[in-house]
Design a protein around this motif. Structure first.
Motif, PDB file in Angstrom:
ATOM      1  N   LYS A  11       0.847  -1.190   0.000  1.00 16.56           N
ATOM      2  CA  LYS A  11       0.000   0.000   0.000  1.00 16.56           C
ATOM      3  C   LYS A  11       0.883   1.240   0.000  1.00 16.56           C
ATOM      4  N   VAL A  12       0.636   2.121  -0.947  1.00 16.75           N
ATOM      5  CA  VAL A  12       1.412   3.350  -1.071  1.00 16.75           C
ATOM      6  C   VAL A  12       0.473   4.543  -0.929  1.00 16.75           C
ATOM      7  N   ALA A  13       0.718   5.378   0.069  1.00 16.61           N
ATOM      8  CA  ALA A  13      -0.049   6.608   0.261  1.00 16.61           C
ATOM      9  C   ALA A  13       0.809   7.765  -0.222  1.00 16.61           C
ATOM     10  N   SER A  14       0.310   8.522  -1.194  1.00 12.95           N
ATOM     11  CA  SER A  14       1.148   9.536  -1.829  1.00 12.95           C
ATOM     12  C   SER A  14       0.385  10.806  -2.168  1.00 12.95           C
ATOM     13  N   ALA A  15       1.134  11.900  -2.217  1.00 13.95           N
ATOM     14  CA  ALA A  15       0.607  13.148  -2.755  1.00 13.95           C
ATOM     15  C   ALA A  15       0.177  12.907  -4.199  1.00 13.95           C
ATOM     16  N   GLY A  45      -2.538  17.224   2.706  1.00 12.76           N
ATOM     17  CA  GLY A  45      -3.275  17.379   3.954  1.00 12.76           C
ATOM     18  C   GLY A  45      -4.290  16.274   4.168  1.00 12.76           C
ATOM     19  N   THR A  46      -4.953  15.870   3.098  1.00 13.09           N
ATOM     20  CA  THR A  46      -5.951  14.803   3.191  1.00 13.09           C
ATOM     21  C   THR A  46      -5.297  13.461   3.493  1.00 13.09           C
ATOM     22  N   VAL A  47      -4.189  13.174   2.808  1.00  6.35           N
ATOM     23  CA  VAL A  47      -3.478  11.916   3.058  1.00  6.35           C
ATOM     24  C   VAL A  47      -2.982  11.871   4.500  1.00  6.35           C
ATOM     25  N   ARG A  48      -2.445  12.981   4.969  1.00  8.05           N
ATOM     26  CA  ARG A  48      -1.979  13.043   6.360  1.00  8.05           C
ATOM     27  C   ARG A  48      -3.119  12.737   7.326  1.00  8.05           C
ATOM     28  N   GLU A  49      -4.274  13.358   7.108  1.00  7.75           N
ATOM     29  CA  GLU A  49      -5.409  13.153   8.006  1.00  7.75           C
ATOM     30  C   GLU A  49      -5.865  11.697   8.009  1.00  7.75           C
ATOM     31  N   ARG A  50      -5.861  11.070   6.841  1.00 15.84           N
ATOM     32  CA  ARG A  50      -6.294   9.676   6.772  1.00 15.84           C
ATOM     33  C   ARG A  50      -5.311   8.754   7.483  1.00 15.84           C
ATOM     34  N   LEU A  51      -4.032   9.035   7.344  1.00 20.05           N
ATOM     35  CA  LEU A  51      -3.036   8.219   8.036  1.00 20.05           C
ATOM     36  C   LEU A  51      -3.104   8.436   9.548  1.00 20.05           C
ATOM     37  N   GLU A  52      -3.265   9.686   9.944  1.00 20.07           N
ATOM     38  CA  GLU A  52      -3.372   9.974  11.373  1.00 20.07           C
ATOM     39  C   GLU A  52      -4.681   9.445  11.952  1.00 20.07           C
ATOM     40  N   GLY A  53      -5.669   9.246  11.068  1.00 21.80           N
ATOM     41  CA  GLY A  53      -6.953   8.717  11.504  1.00 21.80           C
ATOM     42  C   GLY A  53      -6.990   7.200  11.600  1.00 21.80           C
ATOM     43  N   GLY A  54      -5.877   6.556  11.266  1.00 19.75           N
ATOM     44  CA  GLY A  54      -5.804   5.113  11.428  1.00 19.75           C
ATOM     45  C   GLY A  54      -5.621   4.312  10.162  1.00 19.75           C
ATOM     46  N   GLU A  55      -5.697   4.960   8.991  1.00 22.13           N
ATOM     47  CA  GLU A  55      -5.483   4.216   7.753  1.00 22.13           C
ATOM     48  C   GLU A  55      -4.017   3.791   7.669  1.00 22.13           C
ATOM     49  N   VAL A  56      -3.800   2.587   7.190  1.00 23.10           N
ATOM     50  CA  VAL A  56      -2.456   2.016   7.174  1.00 23.10           C
ATOM     51  C   VAL A  56      -1.882   2.027   5.764  1.00 23.10           C
ATOM     52  N   ALA A  57      -0.613   2.401   5.658  1.00 26.67           N
ATOM     53  CA  ALA A  57       0.109   2.340   4.387  1.00 26.67           C
ATOM     54  C   ALA A  57       1.495   1.776   4.662  1.00 26.67           C
ATOM     55  N   ASP A  58       2.043   1.096   3.675  1.00 29.34           N
ATOM     56  CA  ASP A  58       3.387   0.543   3.802  1.00 29.34           C
ATOM     57  C   ASP A  58       4.451   1.564   3.425  1.00 29.34           C
ATOM     58  N   VAL A  59       4.155   2.350   2.395  1.00 27.03           N
ATOM     59  CA  VAL A  59       5.058   3.399   1.927  1.00 27.03           C
ATOM     60  C   VAL A  59       4.297   4.715   1.933  1.00 27.03           C
ATOM     61  N   ILE A  60       4.941   5.755   2.430  1.00 25.73           N
ATOM     62  CA  ILE A  60       4.326   7.080   2.486  1.00 25.73           C
ATOM     63  C   ILE A  60       5.190   8.047   1.688  1.00 25.73           C
ATOM     64  N   ILE A  61       4.563   8.778   0.765  1.00 24.14           N
ATOM     65  CA  ILE A  61       5.288   9.758  -0.050  1.00 24.14           C
ATOM     66  C   ILE A  61       4.552  11.088   0.060  1.00 24.14           C
ATOM     67  N   CYS A 208       4.536  -1.006   8.291  1.00 29.49           N
ATOM     68  CA  CYS A 208       4.687  -1.839   7.098  1.00 29.49           C
ATOM     69  C   CYS A 208       5.017  -3.278   7.484  1.00 29.49           C
ATOM     70  N   THR A 209       4.272  -4.223   6.923  1.00 31.42           N
ATOM     71  CA  THR A 209       4.525  -5.643   7.184  1.00 31.42           C
ATOM     72  C   THR A 209       5.384  -6.275   6.097  1.00 31.42           C
ATOM     73  N   VAL A 210       5.702  -5.499   5.075  1.00 34.48           N
ATOM     74  CA  VAL A 210       6.572  -5.982   3.991  1.00 34.48           C
ATOM     75  C   VAL A 210       7.672  -4.939   3.752  1.00 34.48           C
ATOM     76  N   PRO A 211       8.511  -4.677   4.760  1.00 29.41           N
ATOM     77  CA  PRO A 211       9.483  -3.583   4.669  1.00 29.41           C
ATOM     78  C   PRO A 211      10.486  -3.720   3.528  1.00 29.41           C
ATOM     79  N   GLN A 212      10.883  -4.937   3.198  1.00 23.51           N
ATOM     80  CA  GLN A 212      11.829  -5.099   2.100  1.00 23.51           C
ATOM     81  C   GLN A 212      11.189  -4.712   0.772  1.00 23.51           C
ATOM     82  N   THR A 213       9.931  -5.078   0.603  1.00 24.29           N
ATOM     83  CA  THR A 213       9.210  -4.705  -0.614  1.00 24.29           C
ATOM     84  C   THR A 213       9.004  -3.195  -0.659  1.00 24.29           C
ATOM     85  N   GLY A 214       8.683  -2.604   0.489  1.00 20.68           N
ATOM     86  CA  GLY A 214       8.512  -1.157   0.549  1.00 20.68           C
ATOM     87  C   GLY A 214       9.785  -0.425   0.193  1.00 20.68           C
ATOM     88  N   ALA A 215      10.907  -0.887   0.734  1.00 19.33           N
ATOM     89  CA  ALA A 215      12.194  -0.260   0.433  1.00 19.33           C
ATOM     90  C   ALA A 215      12.543  -0.417  -1.043  1.00 19.33           C
TER      91      ALA A 215
END
Length: 238
Positions: A11-15, A45-61, A208-215
């Motif tokens: 899961k990638v959360a990005s601008a 701002g929206t992505v930040r709010e969703r992540l701070e609200g509990g949505e999970v992402a493996d990579v954040i951009i 992230c539960t797949v850190p090697q894939t995220g990296a």
């Protein structure tokens, strides 16, 4: 964002300003490593709010300032941070229409005062261009003079579309969100004294539960071989 479709999905959360390159990169990455990539794109701002609200992402951009804040709060793996590129704010003009001279702050101010309608991203959504433009109107002392002719849109793409359709004379948005829209062209960047560049940084989430894939995905996004694609999309690589 959709639920994880498999143990190795990413899961990638990005601008949203980066989506023109990240979407095809995600498809190529999934094909290469067998890890489906799911995206959440939106204003920073929206992505930040969703992540701070509990949505999970493996990579954040997101912007460098938000990634720094996430590092401070323990949301990202510090060592995984990589700069992707920076983006500036640009004046959008409809095809076939002469571009106003905005090479100085005074000329930019005059262009805004002379326009019949100005499209921009709604600052309430939290996008980089919309919030900066709202601050600029106050700084230039013309907020009251132009507020009645602002056409506030939900994204930079919608801003550019308002210009292309003729609803607005000019638009203010991030270059990458304007380029995909037909019927509009980037007339000029904001004057240097008024410009604000947003630098985007990628990092692996501590959730992230797949850190090697995220990296690996971050390495692919920051690979110099992708520089020409980033530039074509309006993003200046580091």
């Amino acid at each position: 964002m959709a639920e994880r479709s498999g143990a190795e999905s990413l899961k990638v959360a990005s601008a949203r300003a980066l989506q023109e390159v990240l979407r095809p990169l995600g498809a190529a990455f999934a094909s290469k490593v067998g890890a489906p990539v799911e995206f959440l794109f939106g204003p920073v701002g929206t992505v930040r709010e969703r992540l701070e609200g509990g949505e999970v992402a493996d990579v954040i951009i997101l912007s460098d300032t938000l990634i720094a804040a996430f590092a401070k709060s323990g949301r990202i793996v510090e060592a995984s941070r990589r700069e992707i590129g920076r983006v500036g704010i640009t004046l959008a003009v409809r095809d076939g229409t002469p571009a106003p001279d905005i090479s100085t702050p005074d000329l930019f101010k005059q262009a805004l005062l002379s326009a019949h309608a100005i499209a921009c991203s709604d600052p309430a959504i939290g996008g980089s261009a919309g919030t900066h433009f709202a601050a600029l109107l106050q700084r230039l002392g013309i907020e009251g003079a132009v507020s009645h002719k602002l056409l506030k849109r939900s994204s930079g793409v919608k801003t550019a579309e308002a210009v292309a359709s003729g609803e607005a004379d000019i638009g203010i948005t991030l270059l990458p969100e304007m380029l995909p829209v037909k019927g509009v062209y980037p007339a000029a960047p904001l004057p240097q004294a008024l410009q604000k560049f947003t630098t985007y940084v990628a990092a692996v989430s501590t959730q992230c539960t797949v850190p090697q894939t995220g990296a690996a995905f971050i390495r692919a996004a920051a690979d110099p071989g992708l520089d020409s694609s980033w530039r074509a999309a309006g993003v200046e690589p580091p």
